[in-house]
Design a protein around this motif. Structure first.
Motif, mmCIF file in Angstrom:
data_model
loop_
_atom_site.group_PDB
_atom_site.id
_atom_site.type_symbol
_atom_site.label_atom_id
_atom_site.label_comp_id
_atom_site.label_asym_id
_atom_site.label_seq_id
_atom_site.Cartn_x
_atom_site.Cartn_y
_atom_site.Cartn_z
ATOM 1 N N VAL A 88 0.886 -1.157 0.000
ATOM 2 C CA VAL A 88 0.000 0.000 0.000
ATOM 3 C C VAL A 88 0.920 1.202 0.000
ATOM 4 C CG1 VAL A 88 -1.738 1.312 1.269
ATOM 5 C CG2 VAL A 88 -1.836 -1.190 1.239
ATOM 6 N N THR A 105 1.222 5.447 -0.099
ATOM 7 C CA THR A 105 0.435 6.643 0.206
ATOM 8 C C THR A 105 1.251 7.906 -0.016
ATOM 9 O OG1 THR A 105 1.038 6.765 2.551
ATOM 10 C CG2 THR A 105 -0.886 5.418 1.985
ATOM 11 N N ALA A 108 -3.842 7.131 -2.021
ATOM 12 C CA ALA A 108 -3.334 5.800 -1.660
ATOM 13 C C ALA A 108 -3.662 4.830 -2.791
ATOM 14 C CB ALA A 108 -3.946 5.316 -0.353
ATOM 15 N N VAL A 109 -2.729 3.920 -3.055
ATOM 16 C CA VAL A 109 -2.938 2.886 -4.066
ATOM 17 C C VAL A 109 -2.388 1.566 -3.545
ATOM 18 C CG1 VAL A 109 -2.863 4.464 -6.046
ATOM 19 C CG2 VAL A 109 -0.758 3.359 -5.269
ATOM 20 N N THR A 110 -2.832 0.480 -4.181
ATOM 21 C CA THR A 110 -2.263 -0.835 -3.892
ATOM 22 C C THR A 110 -1.403 -1.247 -5.074
ATOM 23 O OG1 THR A 110 -4.190 -1.960 -4.824
ATOM 24 C CG2 THR A 110 -4.200 -1.545 -2.447
ATOM 25 N N SER A 131 0.601 -4.856 -6.390
ATOM 26 C CA SER A 131 0.996 -6.252 -6.249
ATOM 27 C C SER A 131 1.907 -6.581 -7.424
ATOM 28 C CB SER A 131 -0.244 -7.153 -6.260
ATOM 29 O OG SER A 131 0.149 -8.495 -6.187
ATOM 30 N N GLY A 180 -3.123 -4.166 -9.211
ATOM 31 C CA GLY A 180 -3.488 -3.281 -8.112
ATOM 32 C C GLY A 180 -4.162 -2.039 -8.632
ATOM 33 N N THR A 181 -4.385 -1.085 -7.740
ATOM 34 C CA THR A 181 -5.025 0.168 -8.135
ATOM 35 C C THR A 181 -4.023 1.201 -8.615
ATOM 36 O OG1 THR A 181 -4.998 1.009 -5.859
ATOM 37 C CG2 THR A 181 -6.975 -0.203 -6.566
ATOM 38 N N HIS A 182 -2.742 0.886 -8.564
ATOM 39 C CA HIS A 182 -1.702 1.789 -9.071
ATOM 40 C C HIS A 182 -1.948 2.018 -10.562
ATOM 41 C CE1 HIS A 182 2.218 3.422 -10.103
ATOM 42 N NE2 HIS A 182 2.478 3.522 -8.799
ATOM 43 N N SER A 189 3.920 0.264 2.754
ATOM 44 C CA SER A 189 3.783 -0.769 3.777
ATOM 45 C C SER A 189 3.186 -2.013 3.145
ATOM 46 C CB SER A 189 2.921 -0.275 4.939
ATOM 47 O OG SER A 189 1.629 0.056 4.477
ATOM 48 N N GLY A 190 3.579 -3.156 3.694
ATOM 49 C CA GLY A 190 3.107 -4.431 3.170
ATOM 50 C C GLY A 190 4.241 -5.433 3.130
#
Length: 151
Positions: A48, A50, A65-67, A69, A76-78, A119-120
Motif C-alpha cells: 500500500v 500513500t 493511496a494505491v495498492t 501487487s 493493483g489500483t496503481h 507498507s506491506g
C-alpha cells in the motif's frame, strides 16, 4: 405432535454428532490432517503506497493511496503497476534508493510537508517505509522520473 425437552435435546445432539463427526459414545473420530497448501509459488509482493500531507507518517493526512501487487504479475489500483514493479525490482525493493537527497529541480522554500509511505510485503519481507519532503515540489524533484509514487 407434542415436543418435550428430551426429544429436542436428542435431535440437537444427533445434529451435533453428525456435523462434528463424533460418535454416539461422545468420542470424536480422528480426521486426517490436511497439510497447508501454498496459494502461490512466489513470495508475496503486495504494498500500500500513500502520499500524505503533514510532518510525519503517524500524524499526516492521507491524500492519495494505491495498492501494488508485483507477483505473480503486476496489478493493483496503481495507475502503472508494470512500470512501478519494474522500478522496485531494479532497486531490489530498497525504497531509499528511489529518492535522491536533493531535488532535481528548483523549488521554493515554502513549508508544506509531504510524507510518502510504503507498507506491506516485498518478496516475502515486511515493508514499513516512509520519508518526508518540505513541499510537493521537493517530493517530485527527489523522485526524479520514478513510477512507484506517481499516482
Amino acid at each position: 405432535m407434542r415436543y418435550t425437552l428430551g426429544r429436542i435435546a436428542t435431535a440437537a445432539m444427533g445434529t451435533v454428532l453428525a456435523v462434528t463427526g463424533a460418535t454416539a459414545t461422545g468420542i470424536a473420530q480422528a480426521q486426517p490432517a490436511r497439510p497447508a497448501q501454498p496459494t502461490s509459488l512466489y513470495a508475496p509482493s503486495v504494498l500500500v503506497l500513500t502520499i500524505s500531507r503533514g510532518d510525519t507518517a503517524a500524524t499526516a493526512t492521507v491524500e492519495r493511496a494505491v495498492t501494488l501487487s508485483c507477483t505473480p504479475r503486476p496489478s493493483g489500483t496503481h495507475p502503472s503497476p508494470t512500470a512501478a514493479c519494474t522500478e522496485l525490482r531494479s532497486v531490489e525493493g530498497e525504497f531509499n534508493q528511489l529518492t535522491t537527497s536533493s531535488p532535481q529541480r528548483n523549488c521554493t522554500r515554502q513549508w508544506d510537508p509531504v510524507v510518502i509511505t510504503a507498507s506491506g510485503a516485498w518478496q516475502g519481507r515486511n515493508v514499513s517505509w516512509s520519508t518526508s519532503f518540505g513541499n510537493p515540489c521537493e517530493m517530485q524533484g527527489s523522485l526524479a522520473e520514478g513510477a512507484v509514487f506517481t499516482f
